[in-house]
Every structure is written in structure tokens, then in C-alpha cells.
Write a protein that holds these residues in place. Structure first.
Motif: not given
Lengths: 262, 342
Positions: B1-13, B270-284
């Protein structure tokens, strides 16, 4: 007799020489709806923030579900009390779903991700607040009414049984005001959520609440039924202004109209 | 249910792969091209290429990665804490304190090393600790642990230390003045494994604390009142963040000098790439910051070889235009979290 949801005894708070709250005492039964009214600067928002420990350092005693506020950890308090601020932040870089999921914070621990149960609770909260269709939207793109629904959903996601709302219908058009008031009435009636809502809308307070608390200059000047509030002397003392009264065409409840200005 | 614009799992891969490629590839790049066969072979090594690879380039790349990761993560944390796009890891005066320590070391003309740590790094770290204590103490003087007080105390301490550095430079001779200036530009030269071992625990502690506080960072981003009402012990979290990030930044600055812009612009990218959620933003931020500084350092030691450009110059040359782009041309959402407050 059941334990009151909120009990406030002699609450006083000052900033420097300015006395914001002055010996405020009242009691809110579990599952009831209390509207807090009063002129600007009466201390209404401060009172809500004291109940939620956003403001600390007030003198007096606050009991939440029969337990002293001082005995709660901030996390335990969040499980009991949800807070819906006036308007909320504008520059929130999260989707609605992520924002409401933050309401699950008191149930999460460090390094853990939300569980299926958390996701279920968020879905329920969004549904209860009538905001399910907004889940994928960016919070920043919401209208005022939508934001208010999402803020209420986030507070519900905390599993809080007491909701503190600071002017939930301010800045909203009549339709959205009505939607939010209906939502609060439904939560109160169907889910047994105790509601304490600050409002400037005396008619909304009269039509939706079980009790009304009126503050002036930080002190309680009235605490009683909505019908008793609709009294010329009480309102004159509260606002230093004359009001006229009319009857609601459907339920006959007394409503106020201000004096004509031309 | 996450916003598609912010859900870019490929970036974290992609980022871990990029980081691995960078860590493995950058030591081979430099003034001297080092063939793979020489590094891992057992044959003769007439140009000491194997030594250059293992004793100079590998630790340097490790330091660059650690420093970049630490600075980017701490910058991200400060931007969330202050809700300000202009916050950097140096906002609270840590770099000012460290720079003053290093400038004092140069001006005193002493020369020593403590185990594997150079005297300049020791002085710089003590300076950083001094500034942390000063800012913390000034913040505690006021009731609560106000973000605004902490920010103003940090700015005041930074300005004060900057003035003292200028005064020390004024009192120094030409050589000392150049040494101080060179230190202030930041750099990763002459690093060994000792520096890696010194830096790793400080960056490790800082990052561990940040990873433990990602939920809290998200909540601080939406405002302190809402964070409190969701159950966050805001003063306690602020204190923990301040101390952990300050030690991390103090360690980085003591070893590498004040390398600018990494801590400010990497979180924005990184915020532009993975959004503002720090659970993704911090590793990025950790991965991107590490990659960014390592690549900048590789460029610093190759673009005008055999001379080196201070890496702080490279990051600033890239960072300035980037920041202008961020202000005027970034896609919607670039600076949303973090509105700039003058």
C-alpha cells in the motif's frame, strides 16, 4: 461506577508571569464526548497539550484511566491517548499509509518492522476514519478535510481509547465540518472512544457533545450539559457578547446566532 | 500500500552492488594503474605496486567509505531533527571544534602520535569533544532540551571557533598557516589501517544508534508535538541523537578534516531516490555517502596526478551546483521534508 477516562484536579500552568491555566478541575467519563469552548487565549489548546504531556511542568494532578499521568511512560500514554493537532504539518514527506503507520509507534520496538497485525490495525483505522481511499496519496497533496481524517486515523492506529482534538473543524467548509463531526460522533457512539474536542463552534458543541467545558482566562467558568450552556448569562460571561437563540428545526436543541452587524 | 513514487526497491538493491563495486574497484585506480595480477600474484613487484595497493589505497578507500557513510547518515539525522534542509553534520559546531583543535596543534608546532593516531587527529577529536560538551551544556542551561536552543548554541560555538581559527592563522607563520588551511580543506591522504580501526568504532556506534532510531526520526520529521503524542520521548531521543552523531562526526573530522557538502547533499539525493521514510533512507544514505566520497577521493588523487586535489574541494565543487539545482530545478518532492528555514 466506572473509572473516569480523564480526571483533572487543580491544573495550573504559567509561562513567566502569564497564567495560562488556573486551577482547572473536571472529570470526563469513559466513552463520553466533551467539548471544550472559550474565547481565544482561554487555555484550551494548552489544556489538551498538558493532558498529552506535550506541555510539561504544570502544577496539579491529571489522572488518565485512573492512573496518574506521571506514572505513564510516554509510550504507555500514547496507547491510551491520541492527539489530533489543529491542521497538522504541511511538509510531511510520507504517503498517507506511512503517516498512519507511524501511529503504531508505541507498539513497535527498535530495529523492528511493522507486523501483519500493525498493517491490519492501520487498515482498520483508515477504514474507521473513512480515509482508506487516501492510503496511497502523498500526505502533502491532501485537502484540509482529508488531512483531518488522516490525522484522526493516525491517532486511532495508536489504539488510543481517548482522543484529544484541537479544533478539528477549523478551516473546513461546512460539508467537511459535518463529515468530521459525524465521524467523531460515530467513533464515540459505536467504538466507545472518549473524545475531548476543543472547538469555537458553539452549535457543533451543543449538537455533538455529552458535556461542555468552558474556559476563560485559564479558569473553568462552566462545566455542564450543552443545553445549560445555551444560556444568555453563561455565554455573556464567557464571551462578553450577546447571543440570540433559535431552536434546531429537527431536534429542537437550542442554538446560538450572533448579533447582526448591519 | 505504499506510494509507488516512493517505493523503489531496486535502488536499495543497486546501492549495495554499487558500493561493493566501488570498494573493490577504486583501489585499482590512481596515478599508477595497478594490474589485478600484480595484487593477487606472488611474483616480483618492482614498483612496490602491491604495497601501494594494500598499504595505501585499500585503507584509504575504507576510510573514504566510512567517512562518507557517517557524514551522510549524520546529515540526514540532523535534517530530520531540525526539520531544516540546510542542516549538515557540522551545524552543531563539531567541525569548528575539531578544526580549532587541529589548528592549535599546528600552531603549537608539536609533533607526536598516540599509538596509531596522529597528533593532529588527537587534538581535532579533543576539539570536537569540547564543542559537543559546550553545545550540550549551553542547551541544558535552558529548560528542556530545545532544538532551537541547540541549533543556536551550535551556530554560536561554530562562529566562535571559526574566529579563533582565524586568529590562530593570523598568529602563525606562512608554513603553519598553509598547513592549517590545508587541513581545513579535508583530505584522506596518508591513511593507514590504524586510521580505519580508529574511525570504524565511532562511525559504527553513530550508525547503530541511528538504525535503532529510524521510527523516531520519521516521527521527528512530522513535528515534535506529533512525535510526543505518538509516544516518543523527544528530549531523550534528541540527546541520544546529538551525542551519537556528534561522536561519529567528531571522529570523521578528526581523521579526515571537515569535508563539506557530503552530509548535506547525499541525504537530499537519497530522499529523491527512496523517499523520506528513514527505514529506507538511512541505508541508502550510508551506501550512497560511502560511494560518493570514495569516488570523489578517487577523482581527487587522479585528476591532476601526481598532485592531489583536496577531496573537500571536489565535494564542494560538485555540491555547490547540486545545491543550486536542488533549489531551483529538483523534481517536486526534492526539498519537501526539509523546508529551508533561514
Amino acid at each position: 461506577m466506572s473509572t473516569p477516562a480523564v480526571e483533572v484536579q487543580g491544573l495550573s500552568y504559567a509561562i513567566g508571569a502569564a497564567r495560562i491555566l488556573d486551577g482547572v478541575s473536571f472529570l470526563v467519563e469513559a466513552g463520553s464526548y466533551l467539548s471544550i469552548v472559550g474565547p481565544n487565549g482561554a487555555g484550551k489548546s494548552t489544556l489538551l497539550k498538558c493532558l498529552n504531556r506535550i506541555i510539561t511542568g504544570a502544577a496539579g494532578r491529571i489522572l488518565i484511566q485512573g492512573r496518574s499521568l506521571a506514572d505513564y511512560s510516554q509510550t504507555d500514554l500514547a496507547i491510551q491517548v491520541g492527539y489530533v493537532p489543529q491542521g497538522g504539518a504541511d511538509d510531511v514527506p510520507f504517503s498517507v499509509y506511512e503517516f498512519v503507520m507511524m501511529g503504531r509507534y508505541p507498539h513497535l520496538s527498535a530495529f523492528t518492522s511493522p507486523t501483519a497485525d500493525d498493517e491490519c490495525r492501520v487498515a482498520e483505522a483508515l477504514d474507521l476514519a473513512g480515509a482508506s481511499s487516501l492510503a496511497n496519496r502523498d500526505y502533502g497533496t491532501l485537502s484540509g478535510g482529508e488531512k483531518q481524517r488522516v490525522l484522526i486515523a493516525a491517532a486511532l492506529a495508536q489504539d488510543a481509547r481517548i482522543l484529544l482534538l484541537d479544533e478539528p473543524t477549523t478551516f473546513l467548509d461546512p460539508r467537511h465540518q459535518h463529515d468530521i463531526l459525524r465521524l467523531l460522533a460515530r467513533l464515540n457512539r459505536d467504538s466507545g472512544v472518549t473524545i475531548l474536542a476543543v472547538t469555537h463552534d458553539l452549535n457543533a458543541a451543543a449538537l455533538s457533545s455529552d458535556r461542555v467545558l468552558a474556559l476563560r482566562g485559564g479558569a473553568v467558568v462552566f462545566h455542564g450539559s450543552p443545553c445549560a450552556l445555551m444560556d444568555a448569562a453563561v455565554l455573556r460571561r464567557l464571551y462578553e457578547q450577546e447571543f440570540h437563540f433559535v431552536s434546531h428545526p429537527v431536534n429542537g436543541c437550542s442554538l446560538v446566532v450572533p448579533e447582526a452587524v448591519r | 500500500m505504499m506510494s509507488p513514487a516512493r517505493n523503489r526497491p531496486w535502488v536499495l538493491v543497486l546501492l549495495p552492488l554499487l558500493a561493493a563495486g566501488c570498494l573493490l574497484g577504486c583501489p585499482f585506480v590512481g596515478m599508477e594503474r595497478i594490474p589485478f595480477a600484480v595484487v593477487f600474484g606472488s611474483g616480483p613487484d618492482p614498483g612496490n605496486l602491491r604495497t601501494i595497493f594494500w598499504q595505501i589505497r585499500v585503507p584509504r578507500v575504507c576510510i573514504g567509505f566510512l567517512a562518507g557513510a557517517g557524514l551522510a547518515a549524520c546529515g540526514m539525522a540532523f535534517q530530520a531533527l531540525f526539520r531544516n534542509a540546510l542542516a549538515t553534520p557540522f551545524t552543531l559546531g563539531v567541525a569548528g571544534g575539531a578544526s580549532l583543535g587541529a589548528a592549535l596543534y599546528v600552531r603549537l608546532g608539536v609533533s607526536f602520535a598516540l599509538l596509531t593516531v596522529s597528533g593532529a587527529s588527537v587534538f581535532a577529536f579533543l576539539g570536537a569533544l569540547g564543542s559537543i560538551c559546550l553545545v550540550y551544556g549551553l542547551t541544558r542551561l535552558r529548560r528542556g532540551f530545545s532544538t532551537a536552543t541547540m541549533l543556536l548554541a551550535g551556530i554560536a560555538v561554530n562562529l566562535f571557533f571559526s574566529s579563533l581559527i582565524l586568529f590562530l592563522q593570523y598568529l602563525s607563520d606562512f608554513t603553519q598557516s598553509f598547513q592549517i588551511l590545508r587541513w581545513l580543506m579535508g583530505g584522506l591522504e596518508t591513511m593507514g589501517y590504524g586510521s580505519v580501526l580508529n574511525l570504524a568504532p565511532m562511525v559504527g556506534v553513530g550508525l547503530a544508534v541511528l538504525f535503532a532510531l529510524t521510527h523516531e526520526l520519521n516521527l521527528l520529521t512530522i513535528g515534535e508535538d506529533l512525535a510526543v503524542s505518538r509516544g516518543v520521548d523527544v528530549p531523550g531521543v534528541k540527546r541520544t541523537l546529538f551525542l551519537a552523531t556528534s561522536v561519529c562526526v567528531g571522529g570523521v573530522v578528526a581523521v579526515c578534516g571537515p569535508i563539506g557538502f557530503v552530509g548535506m547533499m547525499v541525504p537530499h539525493i537519497c530522499r529523491l531516490l527512496v523517499g523520506g521514510n528513514h527505514r529506507r533512507l538511512l541505508p541508502a544514505c550510508c551506501l550512497f555517502g560511502g560511494v560518493f566520497l570514495t569516488l570523489c577521493d578517487t577523482a581527487a588523487r587522479t585528476v591532476i596526478a601526481p598532485a592531489e586535489v583536496p577531496v573537500g574541494v571536489i565535494t564542494s565543487v560538485l555540491g555547490g551546483p547540486f545545491f543550486v539545482w536542488l533549489l531551483v530545478g529538483a523534481p517536486a518532492g526534492g526539498l519537501r521534508i526539509v523546508r529551508a528555514r533561514p
